[in-house]
Write a protein that holds these residues in place. Structure first.
Motif, mmCIF file in Angstrom:
data_model
loop_
_atom_site.group_PDB
_atom_site.id
_atom_site.type_symbol
_atom_site.label_atom_id
_atom_site.label_comp_id
_atom_site.label_asym_id
_atom_site.label_seq_id
_atom_site.Cartn_x
_atom_site.Cartn_y
_atom_site.Cartn_z
ATOM 1 N N MET A 40 -6.584 4.075 5.902
ATOM 2 C CA MET A 40 -6.223 4.184 4.492
ATOM 3 C C MET A 40 -7.482 4.447 3.667
ATOM 4 O O MET A 40 -8.472 3.714 3.780
ATOM 5 C CB MET A 40 -5.537 2.910 4.007
ATOM 6 N N ARG A 41 -7.436 5.483 2.835
ATOM 7 C CA ARG A 41 -8.591 5.843 2.016
ATOM 8 C C ARG A 41 -8.853 4.776 0.958
ATOM 9 O O ARG A 41 -7.950 4.285 0.290
ATOM 10 C CB ARG A 41 -8.319 7.181 1.328
ATOM 11 N N THR A 42 -10.109 4.373 0.836
ATOM 12 C CA THR A 42 -10.478 3.402 -0.195
ATOM 13 C C THR A 42 -10.478 4.069 -1.570
ATOM 14 O O THR A 42 -10.796 5.250 -1.711
ATOM 15 C CB THR A 42 -11.866 2.817 0.092
ATOM 16 N N THR A 43 -10.146 3.273 -2.586
ATOM 17 C CA THR A 43 -10.085 3.767 -3.952
ATOM 18 C C THR A 43 -11.437 3.605 -4.642
ATOM 19 O O THR A 43 -12.369 3.001 -4.093
ATOM 20 C CB THR A 43 -9.045 2.987 -4.753
ATOM 21 N N GLU A 44 -11.532 4.106 -5.856
ATOM 22 C CA GLU A 44 -12.760 3.930 -6.632
ATOM 23 C C GLU A 44 -13.060 2.447 -6.832
ATOM 24 O O GLU A 44 -14.211 2.003 -6.668
ATOM 25 C CB GLU A 44 -12.625 4.637 -7.986
ATOM 26 N N HIS A 103 0.811 -1.215 0.000
ATOM 27 C CA HIS A 103 0.000 0.000 0.000
ATOM 28 C C HIS A 103 0.852 1.276 0.000
ATOM 29 O O HIS A 103 0.334 2.360 0.294
ATOM 30 C CB HIS A 103 -0.932 0.003 1.216
ATOM 31 N N ALA A 104 2.130 1.132 -0.311
ATOM 32 C CA ALA A 104 2.999 2.312 -0.368
ATOM 33 C C ALA A 104 2.433 3.322 -1.363
ATOM 34 O O ALA A 104 2.025 2.969 -2.472
ATOM 35 C CB ALA A 104 4.416 1.907 -0.772
ATOM 36 N N GLY A 105 2.387 4.574 -0.960
ATOM 37 C CA GLY A 105 1.861 5.624 -1.827
ATOM 38 C C GLY A 105 0.376 5.881 -1.667
ATOM 39 O O GLY A 105 -0.137 6.857 -2.235
ATOM 40 N N ARG A 106 -0.322 5.049 -0.884
ATOM 41 C CA ARG A 106 -1.751 5.259 -0.680
ATOM 42 C C ARG A 106 -1.977 6.426 0.283
ATOM 43 O O ARG A 106 -1.110 6.794 1.075
ATOM 44 C CB ARG A 106 -2.401 3.986 -0.118
ATOM 45 N N LYS A 107 -3.187 6.983 0.247
ATOM 46 C CA LYS A 107 -3.544 8.094 1.133
ATOM 47 C C LYS A 107 -3.842 7.542 2.526
ATOM 48 O O LYS A 107 -4.785 6.773 2.723
ATOM 49 C CB LYS A 107 -4.757 8.832 0.586
#
Length: 400
Positions: free
Chosen positions: A304-308, A289-293
């Motif tokens: 960690m924010r979920t993606t679309e 998850h490197a680079g995730r918000k």
């Protein structure tokens, strides 16, 4: 007088089980000794292994005919669960044993209603007991010394446990009831304003039970549904689904919403806090998850924010479960944000991700006369959203 069911494997723990039974009798309670040995046992018990095994869905041979001990233990646990379900005279359940005994007895204990006294004396009770206790009111007592012969320590520990079980059987806690029906609500810190306002709006008519959506919280709520102790659910915070699907530390199980499906009680839900996946301290977030918000909720909780794509999967999973419900069901979508962190100006504000969630829900929704999908032009923590939920909940539960 309802007896104490003393349960264990008499082929290896006969002396200890009988000592517990004597202590219970001396305390003035009745006893039923249940032998769940999966090997050869010649012990004289009130309920023999064959009697328990006969309650397995596939018959006694599925339990006692196993050469693999692991398979036998799993099968006996299932048989014991079925056996206890036939008993209507349980004052308390006392289990004694090591790893195998603990697995079998607690599996059966977890099927019993909340409020039935359950005490497990176990060599496993000083570690992580979550797999044994689950969403139930099982009490775990550590043996200190192994249950492998009677000595000063085992007599004290088992004697205390036996007296405790006898006391609970002889002095059953009074069953109190409210004149108001009971409703379960799910909440997270980031949906607290919504649930607080809902409690204010419906609290005069309903007895409110709030469950922290930490995986176990949702399971506890649904255990109460299965036990017939909740008449309706206001499931605003379905965040456990995100952790379940994407490896967070607060997941539900595949059976999330299963109790509602089985019981057909009114369910009103939303998508509270599905914008986040929970991890522990920052260094526990997987490298993939490197680079995730990310957002630090506190030193021990990283969100960690979920993606679309993740939101689309969450929406599809949720709706697939709702579509299986036979009772009244309403899902309300807060179009301006699903948590305190998803509001405009907050770190997880991401309209595109929210729209992916809503689109998946719309496209998979099965229209039914008693199912309603409502879109509310508000943030989940806005008072107007709580008011819309209240109006819909009242209509669902009163037929108005």
């Amino acid at each position: 007088m309802k007896p104490v069911y003393v349960i264990g494997t008499c082929d290896t723990k006969d002396a200890e089980l009988r000592y517990a039974a004597r202590c219970i009798t001396q305390a003035g309670a009745a006893v039923v000794l249940v032998d769940i040995s999966t090997g050869s046992s010649r012990a004289q018990a009130d309920v023999t292994p064959a009697m328990v095994a006969s309650h397995h869905p596939d018959g006694a041979a599925a339990v006692l005919g196993q050469s693999d001990r692991g398979l036998a233990v799993s099968a006996m646990a299932k048989a014991l669960s079925s056996y206890l379900a036939t008993r209507h005279d349980i004052g308390a359940v006392l289990g004694l044993g090591g790893g195998g005994n603990t697995a079998m007895v607690t599996a059966a204990m977890r099927t019993l209603p909340i409020g039935v006294p359950k005490l497990m004396v176990s060599t496993m009770a000083s570690g992580n007991v979550a797999p044994y206790v689950g969403p139930t009111d099982i009490m775990m007592m550590y043996t200190v010394a192994d249950i492998a012969g009677m000595n000063t320590i085992t007599r004290a520990v088992i004697g205390n446990a036996a007296n405790a079980a006898a006391g609970m059987a002889l002095n059953a806690a009074p069953v109190t009831s409210s004149e108001k029906p009971a409703v379960g609500l799910t909440m997270f810190g980031v949906t607290t304003p919504a649930v607080t306002e809902l409690r204010r709006l419906i609290g005069d008519s309903w007895e409110c039970f709030v469950f922290h959506a930490t995986g176990t919280g949702g399971q506890c709520m649904e255990k109460l549904v299965d036990s017939g102790l909740l008449a309706a659910i206001v499931d605003l915070t379905t965040t456990e689904i995100a952790d379940h699907l994407f490896g967070g530390v607060l997941p539900c199980t595949d059976d999330r919403l299963g109790a509602v499906i089985r019981k057909g009680i009114p369910w009103l839900g939303s998508v509270g806090a599905v914008d986040m996946i929970n991890f522990g301290a920052p260094d526990t977030v997987p490298e993939r998850h490197a680079g995730r918000k990310l957002h630090s909720h506190n030193p021990q909780v990283t969100l960690m924010r979920t993606t679309e794509a993740e939101n689309s999967a969450i929406g599809s999973w949720l709706v697939a479960r709702i579509n299986q419900m036979t009772g009244p069901a309403s899902l309300l979508l807060p179009l301006r944000g699903v948590s305190a962190l998803d509001a405009p100006g907050e770190p997880f504000h991401d309209p595109a991700a929210d729209q992916a969630l809503f689109a998946a829900i719309r496209s998979n929704w099965h229209a039914k006369p008693n199912h309603r999908l409502l879109e509310i032009d508000a943030h989940i923590n806005d008072a107007t959203f709580a008011e819309a939920c209240t109006k819909e909940f009242q209509a669902m539960t009163t037929g108005a």
